[in-house]
Design a protein around this motif. Structure first.
Motif, mmCIF file in Angstrom:
data_model
loop_
_atom_site.group_PDB
_atom_site.id
_atom_site.type_symbol
_atom_site.label_atom_id
_atom_site.label_comp_id
_atom_site.label_asym_id
_atom_site.label_seq_id
_atom_site.Cartn_x
_atom_site.Cartn_y
_atom_site.Cartn_z
ATOM 1 N N ALA A 248 47.281 47.803 42.155
ATOM 2 C CA ALA A 248 46.299 47.627 41.072
ATOM 3 C C ALA A 248 45.843 48.979 40.531
ATOM 4 N N LEU A 249 45.632 49.915 41.442
ATOM 5 C CA LEU A 249 45.205 51.260 41.048
ATOM 6 C C LEU A 249 46.258 51.911 40.151
ATOM 7 N N ASN A 250 47.513 51.773 40.533
ATOM 8 C CA ASN A 250 48.604 52.377 39.753
ATOM 9 C C ASN A 250 48.766 51.737 38.383
ATOM 10 N N SER A 251 48.292 50.502 38.240
ATOM 11 C CA SER A 251 48.485 49.803 36.965
ATOM 12 C C SER A 251 47.296 49.946 36.014
ATOM 13 N N LEU A 252 46.306 50.762 36.399
ATOM 14 C CA LEU A 252 45.141 50.954 35.516
ATOM 15 C C LEU A 252 45.538 51.681 34.235
ATOM 16 N N ALA A 253 44.936 51.267 33.138
ATOM 17 C CA ALA A 253 45.124 51.950 31.855
ATOM 18 C C ALA A 253 44.219 53.181 31.788
ATOM 19 N N THR A 254 44.412 53.991 30.754
ATOM 20 C CA THR A 254 43.493 55.102 30.516
ATOM 21 C C THR A 254 42.077 54.552 30.356
ATOM 22 N N LYS A 255 41.128 55.183 31.045
ATOM 23 C CA LYS A 255 39.712 54.748 31.079
ATOM 24 C C LYS A 255 39.533 53.376 31.737
ATOM 25 N N GLY A 256 40.553 52.954 32.518
ATOM 26 C CA GLY A 256 40.454 51.660 33.194
ATOM 27 C C GLY A 256 39.469 51.695 34.363
ATOM 28 N N CYS A 257 39.051 50.505 34.800
ATOM 29 C CA CYS A 257 38.084 50.412 35.893
ATOM 30 C C CYS A 257 38.562 49.371 36.916
ATOM 31 N N LEU A 258 38.590 49.770 38.180
ATOM 32 C CA LEU A 258 38.940 48.844 39.254
ATOM 33 C C LEU A 258 37.668 48.503 40.027
ATOM 34 N N ILE A 259 37.336 47.214 40.073
ATOM 35 C CA ILE A 259 36.127 46.775 40.783
ATOM 36 C C ILE A 259 36.539 46.195 42.127
ATOM 37 N N ILE A 260 36.020 46.789 43.199
ATOM 38 C CA ILE A 260 36.337 46.296 44.547
ATOM 39 C C ILE A 260 35.304 45.251 44.954
ATOM 40 N N ILE A 261 35.783 44.003 45.089
ATOM 41 C CA ILE A 261 34.928 42.898 45.514
ATOM 42 C C ILE A 261 35.059 42.718 47.028
ATOM 43 N N GLY A 262 36.226 43.075 47.559
ATOM 44 C CA GLY A 262 36.486 42.934 48.985
ATOM 45 C C GLY A 262 37.896 43.417 49.275
ATOM 46 N N PHE A 263 38.309 43.233 50.543
ATOM 47 C CA PHE A 263 39.681 43.607 50.925
ATOM 48 C C PHE A 263 40.084 42.695 52.073
ATOM 49 N N ILE A 264 40.234 41.429 51.716
ATOM 50 C CA ILE A 264 40.400 40.349 52.695
ATOM 51 C C ILE A 264 41.583 40.560 53.636
ATOM 52 N N THR A 265 42.628 41.273 53.188
ATOM 53 C CA THR A 265 43.801 41.456 54.055
ATOM 54 C C THR A 265 43.447 42.235 55.319
ATOM 55 N N GLY A 266 42.354 42.995 55.277
ATOM 56 C CA GLY A 266 42.024 43.807 56.452
ATOM 57 C C GLY A 266 40.959 43.232 57.361
ATOM 58 N N TYR A 267 40.263 42.199 56.919
ATOM 59 C CA TYR A 267 39.075 41.752 57.656
ATOM 60 C C TYR A 267 39.373 41.321 59.089
ATOM 61 N N GLN A 268 40.601 40.810 59.344
ATOM 62 C CA GLN A 268 40.907 40.344 60.694
ATOM 63 C C GLN A 268 41.470 41.461 61.577
ATOM 64 N N ASN A 269 41.574 42.675 61.016
ATOM 65 C CA ASN A 269 42.006 43.826 61.813
ATOM 66 C C ASN A 269 40.807 44.415 62.555
ATOM 67 N N PRO A 270 41.063 45.130 63.668
ATOM 68 C CA PRO A 270 39.948 45.716 64.419
ATOM 69 C C PRO A 270 39.043 46.609 63.565
#
Length: 369
Positions: A248-270
């Motif tokens: 997602a970060l790599n696909s941002l346009a110029t002046k684009g904004c990435l909003i992090i709501i969560g990162f569910i893939t990691g929640y079950q990791n230690p």
């Protein structure tokens, strides 16, 4: 000295429709900190039913919502000072069955309410009247708005700067909060791209207005974005983390904004995280004048009531789809009763749900006669 307790009004305040409030109830309790929800949480069969104070409501829960953050809470990641045992579950919908004297100024027994407060995974929860949201009826759809809907609404309004023609990428778009990000971005006249894990989810996303769906099990998300959106996307609503974050970060346009709501893939990791390729982050952001913003609902509570009011009005008018997943398609069927919360959490982490996962707590009305 015994406390003075005026029970002369108790018949008025306790219960309705001739049913009786039991003295004990079932509830879920975090007994040890672990990212494994089943290890962390125990079902208590005979907890005392709590008593409402002067400004409180006692709510009999009929529907409770499952959130990805339930695992973060039971792993002790939100507040290191809270030690087990503690109650869990963030949101519920039910009826008021008892209330304190001050609370009776605004609420009555039998009234439908929703709330966001720790301790929802229980048959009864005490909720301060100030924190309760009066509802026209007890419907699971209202539950979808309490955390998932308001998260999408406030984050996109405060951080997304949506305007007509902007390209918005929503990851896990068919999930509890993704469904609202898609619809709200569409209402702002944006072009909406949604990632999902099945054609069935893709069909749901198209039905709520998604312009382009990407099934990441059968399509290469990076290739699709590079080919169809060579200029990049303006806003990303990101809740997956790990490789999806990098992409997602790599696909941002110029002046684009990435909003992090969560990162569910990691929640079950230690650690609660999956590794990301962050070493090039400063260069990538500088090159595009892009930004990354985190969003945690608790920091925007000043906006909460307004957002929820707006969402409720939209739903009542038929302008908003509030998809509920009761787990009917899960191997053991519908999520019913507190014991099925464990299955519901597993179901979410397997990425099976379409919409918000909700558990129903049925109760029998015992007649006093």
């Amino acid at each position: 000295p015994r406390p003075i307790l005026d029970m002369s009004y108790s018949r008025h305040f306790l219960d309705f429709q001739g049913s009786s409030i039991p003295s004990s109830m079932k509830k879920l309790v975090v007994t040890k900190l672990s990212q494994n929800f089943r290890e962390a949480v125990a079902l208590r069969q005979d907890s005392p039913v709590p008593l409402p104070g002067d400004g409180d409501l006692l709510v009999r829960n009929r529907f409770v919502g499952i959130n990805a953050s339930d695992i973060n809470y039971s792993a002790g990641r939100y507040d290191a000072s809270v030690k087990p045992p503690f109650d869990i579950g963030f949101e519920g919908v039910g009826e008021v069955v008892a209330l304190g004297l001050s609370a009776s100024a605004d609420y009555t027994v039998g009234q439908a309410v929703a709330y966001v407060k720790a301790g929802a995974f229980a048959e009864y929860t005490v909720v301060p009247a100030k924190q309760a949201v009066p509802l026209p009826s007890v419907k699971p759809e209202f539950l979808t708005l309490m955390v998932s809907g308001t998260t999408a609404y406030i984050s996109l309004k405060e951080l997304g700067e949506l305007s007509e023609g902007k390209k918005v990428l929503v990851t896990a778009a068919a999930g509890g909060t993704g469904q609202f990000a898609v619809q709200l971005a569409k209402k702002a006249k944006c072009h909406v791209i949604g990632t999902c894990s099945s054609d069935e989810k893709g069909g749901f996303l198209k039905s709520i207005g998604c312009d382009r769906t990407i099934n990441y099990k059968t399509e290469n998300v990076e290739s699709v974005l590079r080919k169809d959106y060579p200029e990049g996307v303006d806003v990303v609503y990101e809740s997956v983390g790990g490789k999806m974050f990098d992409l997602a970060l790599n696909s941002l346009a110029t002046k684009g904004c990435l909003i992090i709501i969560g990162f569910i893939t990691g929640y079950q990791n230690p650690t609660g995280l999956q590794p990301i390729k962050a070493e090039f982050l400063p260069a990538k952001l500088l090159k595009k004048s892009a930004s990354i913003r985190g969003f945690f609902l608790n920091h925007y509570l000043s906006e909460y009531k307004m957002a929820l009011k707006h969402l409720l009005e939209m739903y009542e008018r038929g302008d908003l789809v509030c998809e509920v997943d009761f787990g009917d398609m899960s191997p053991e069927g519908k999520f019913t009763g507190l014991e099925s919360v464990f299955r519901a959490v597993d179901y979410m982490y397997m990425g099976k749900n379409i919409g918000k996962i909700v558990v129903e707590l049925p109760h029998s009305v015992n007649s006093k006669l």
